[in-house]
Design an enzyme around this catalytic site. Structure first.
Site, short mmCIF file in Angstrom:
data_model
loop_
_atom_site.label_atom_id
_atom_site.label_comp_id
_atom_site.label_asym_id
_atom_site.label_seq_id
_atom_site.Cartn_x
_atom_site.Cartn_y
_atom_site.Cartn_z
N GLU A 1 -12.01 13.29 -20.16
CA GLU A 1 -11.77 13.41 -21.59
C GLU A 1 -11.11 12.16 -22.15
O GLU A 1 -10.32 11.52 -21.48
CB GLU A 1 -10.86 14.60 -21.88
CG GLU A 1 -11.37 15.93 -21.41
CD GLU A 1 -10.35 17.03 -21.60
OE1 GLU A 1 -9.18 16.71 -21.91
OE2 GLU A 1 -10.71 18.19 -21.44
N CYS B 1 -4.39 17.38 -23.17
CA CYS B 1 -4.90 16.95 -21.88
C CYS B 1 -5.59 18.06 -21.11
O CYS B 1 -4.99 19.09 -20.82
CB CYS B 1 -3.75 16.40 -21.02
SG CYS B 1 -3.06 14.88 -21.63
#
Length: 346
Positions: free
Chosen positions: A98, A337
């Site tokens: 990501e 996250c």
């Protein structure tokens, strides 16, 4: 478990020295190295077909040695106000990572990952829920930037995505060289922030190196027993030991340490926590960045209300410490996250 040594070679992993050596081996003029670096870092070319001023024979030779990009963007999710965009990217060995692009007025911050998963398993973070898979190589860190800058400017960069960058120091250091150098992205060191959970060997490596980013410590608690309960690394490296290591970096770099502190109601934001935080940090060159908790499965705490955040903020500010609030721009797009990666079942 795989590691970065298993990964094919990629263009974004090349430094200026690598390019000059490569073109010398290929009996090419020295200026070809500069041309290739321009395509990699200034034009963000993700394919050889874009490199219009390089001879076809040279491109064919490069293609035999290096893949043009290490990642494929598979999905993007954007907030309604377009202030944050989350990127899901797939590695060559079929793992998802990501990255996030965040815009605030004239500030364009890119947030990149340094590992697939994380070995430190902090309770509030989705990145470590599936465990540590492998380190990212330097090219995979840089290619996150190259993909995002197809659509976004970059004024600031933070190593705050999945993973602990200082636990992958060699690749982080190589990526940093390309990010900061005049032949690379040429981003000033004060525009680069690296986050750590308090991994002292990595902080010591950073201090001993020539790298001088802003260092951000994920503190999140004023008590060792409490911090150890949701940040297992604290059992090995105590709060005072980590802060002392950070101070050595601050002394060498001349930069204050940024203290990242999650605001978690009925856990770490009481009046006693304010007193301990003030007592603890008045000894160190630090500024505090308060972060309202994002909801994470299996972490048994709810996010704070806005009033709770401001109440905590004002008490710290009244004590004389330098404190700000970092409001999440990506909670509605799972931009914290590891959240989107976890949702997609990587």
């Amino acid at each position: 478990m795989s590691n970065t040594q298993d990964i094919p070679r990629y263009l974004a992993g090349l430094t200026k020295t690598d390019c000059e050596k490569l073109f010398q081996e290929l009996d090419q003029p020295r200026y070809r190295a500069s041309q290739l670096l321009q395509w990699i870092f200034r034009h963000n070319a993700l394919s050889y077909s874009e490199m219009s001023n390089l001879p076809g024979t040279l491109l064919s030779e490069l293609a035999k040695r290096y893949q043009p990009c290490s990642l494929t963007a598979t999905e993007t999710v954007e907030t309604p106000d377009k202030s944050a965009r989350k990127y899901l990217m797939r590695t060559a060995d079929n793992h998802l990572i990501e990255s996030v692009a965040i815009t605030h007025e004239k500030r364009h911050t890119l947030c990149i990952s340094s590992q697939i998963g994380c070995a430190f398993a902090c309770g509030f973070c989705a990145s470590g829920k599936a465990g540590f898979i492998r380190n990212l190589c330097a090219a995979e860190m840089i290619d996150q930037i190259r993909i995002m800058t197809q659509e976004h400017d970059m004024t600031n960069l933070v190593f705050m995505g999945s993973g602990e960058p200082l636990h992958n120091f060699n690749a982080f250091e190589k990526a940093y060289e390309s990010i900061h150098s005049s032949w690379g992205f040429e981003l000033g060191q004060r525009k680069i922030t690296v986050s750590t959970v308090g991994y002292i060997p990595g902080i010591e490596e950073l201090t001993a190196s020539n790298l001088r980013p802003i260092l951000a410590l994920s503190l999140h608690s004023t008590r060792d027993d409490q911090r150890s309960s949701f940040m297992p690394i604290n059992k090995q490296y105590s709060i005072h030991a980590v802060l002392d290591s950070c101070r050595k970096y601050a002394d060498v770099s001349g930069r204050d340490i940024t203290i990242e502190y999650l605001v978690i109601p009925e856990f770490n934001s009481s009046d006693d926590d304010v007193k301990r935080l003030v007592s603890l940090l008045k000894k160190y060159p630090a500024k505090i960045n308060l972060i309202p908790l994002n909801e994470v499965d299996e972490f048994p705490f709810a996010p704070p209300t806005e009033d709770q955040v401001y109440n905590f903020f004002n008490k710290i500010k009244d004590s004389g410490l330098d404190v700000t609030i970092r409001w999440s721009k990506g909670s509605r797009i799972a931009a914290a996250c590891g959240q989107l990666r976890a949702q997609r079942g990587s």
